[in-house]
Write an enzyme that holds these catalytic residues in place. Structure first.
Site, mmCIF file in Angstrom:
data_model
loop_
_atom_site.group_PDB
_atom_site.id
_atom_site.type_symbol
_atom_site.label_atom_id
_atom_site.label_comp_id
_atom_site.label_asym_id
_atom_site.label_seq_id
_atom_site.Cartn_x
_atom_site.Cartn_y
_atom_site.Cartn_z
ATOM 1 N N TYR A 1 -21.694 -27.199 27.357
ATOM 2 C CA TYR A 1 -22.123 -26.046 26.554
ATOM 3 C C TYR A 1 -21.784 -26.285 25.086
ATOM 4 C CZ TYR A 1 -22.152 -21.383 24.552
ATOM 5 O OH TYR A 1 -22.382 -20.307 23.728
ATOM 6 N N GLU B 1 -23.728 -12.519 25.931
ATOM 7 C CA GLU B 1 -22.564 -12.320 25.059
ATOM 8 C C GLU B 1 -21.940 -10.950 25.306
ATOM 9 O OE1 GLU B 1 -20.894 -14.359 23.158
ATOM 10 O OE2 GLU B 1 -22.252 -16.065 23.107
ATOM 11 N N TRP C 1 -15.438 -16.396 27.609
ATOM 12 C CA TRP C 1 -16.813 -16.878 27.693
ATOM 13 C C TRP C 1 -17.022 -17.767 28.910
ATOM 14 C CZ3 TRP C 1 -21.473 -15.755 26.945
ATOM 15 C CH2 TRP C 1 -22.478 -16.710 26.987
#
Length: 187
Positions: free
Chosen positions: A16, A38, A46
């Site tokens: 990522y 988000e 995250w």
């Protein structure tokens, strides 16, 4: 070269960081997906959301805004039982509501991509931070984006979430100067 200090040794996180985070995204539907994801991280890390991203895509019709906007309360009831996603009713409802807000913007002649990128004058902003402590968690641009999204009916779009979105989608490039992904450092 090293990576930004927030990246763990998890291969998913490394991929990522190296291939997505900070790369300018100009596809409205991908931006829609990212603002929704988000928002799911509010109060969480995250990596928790990232590990569930494929499940989110399956549950929310690959983030097709038309299909997501058509979801009803029975879909919410089903999804709060799905261990493959974060089972927070408000966050699930926010994705559906955000799809409706997104479609309203598009119908009003306000393409989401143009709207989002207008907060950085349609140019990625490159931070020249040498340490993570120099990177902000919000800016005047994320404050303005948050306010504008809320005005249009979006939920789970506070200024910190908006700044994370801006980082993730390359509106700002917050790779630290010594990172292998900092502009000019990639081979």
């Amino acid at each position: 070269m090293e990576r930004c200090g927030w990246v763990s040794q998890d291969p998913l996180y490394i991929a990522y960081h190296d291939n997505e985070w900070g790369v300018p995204e100009t596809d409205s539907k991908k931006l829609f997906e990212m603002i929704c994801l988000e928002g799911q991280q509010a109060g969480l890390s995250w990596i928790t959301v990232l590990k569930k991203r494929e499940n989110y895509r399956a549950c929310f019709h690959q983030f097709d805004p038309v299909k997501v906007a058509a979801m009803q309360e029975e879909d919410v009831e089903r999804l709060v039982q799905d261990a493959g996603i974060i089972r927070h009713r408000g966050k699930i409802q926010a994705i559906i509501g955000n799809a409706r807000a997104y479609l309203q913007m598009e119908q009003n002649g306000e393409p989401f991509v143009d709207f989002v990128w207008s907060f950085v004058n349609h140019q990625p902003q490159v931070t020249q931070a040498t340490t993570l402590s120099e990177i902000p968690t919000s800016t005047s641009a994320s404050d303005a984006l948050s306010k504008a999204l809320k005005k249009r009916g979006f939920k789970f779009v506070g200024t910190t979430i908006c700044y994370s979105f801006m980082q993730a989608c390359g509106l700002v490039n917050d790779h630290v100067v010594g990172c292998c992904c900092y502009p000019g450092n990639k081979p």
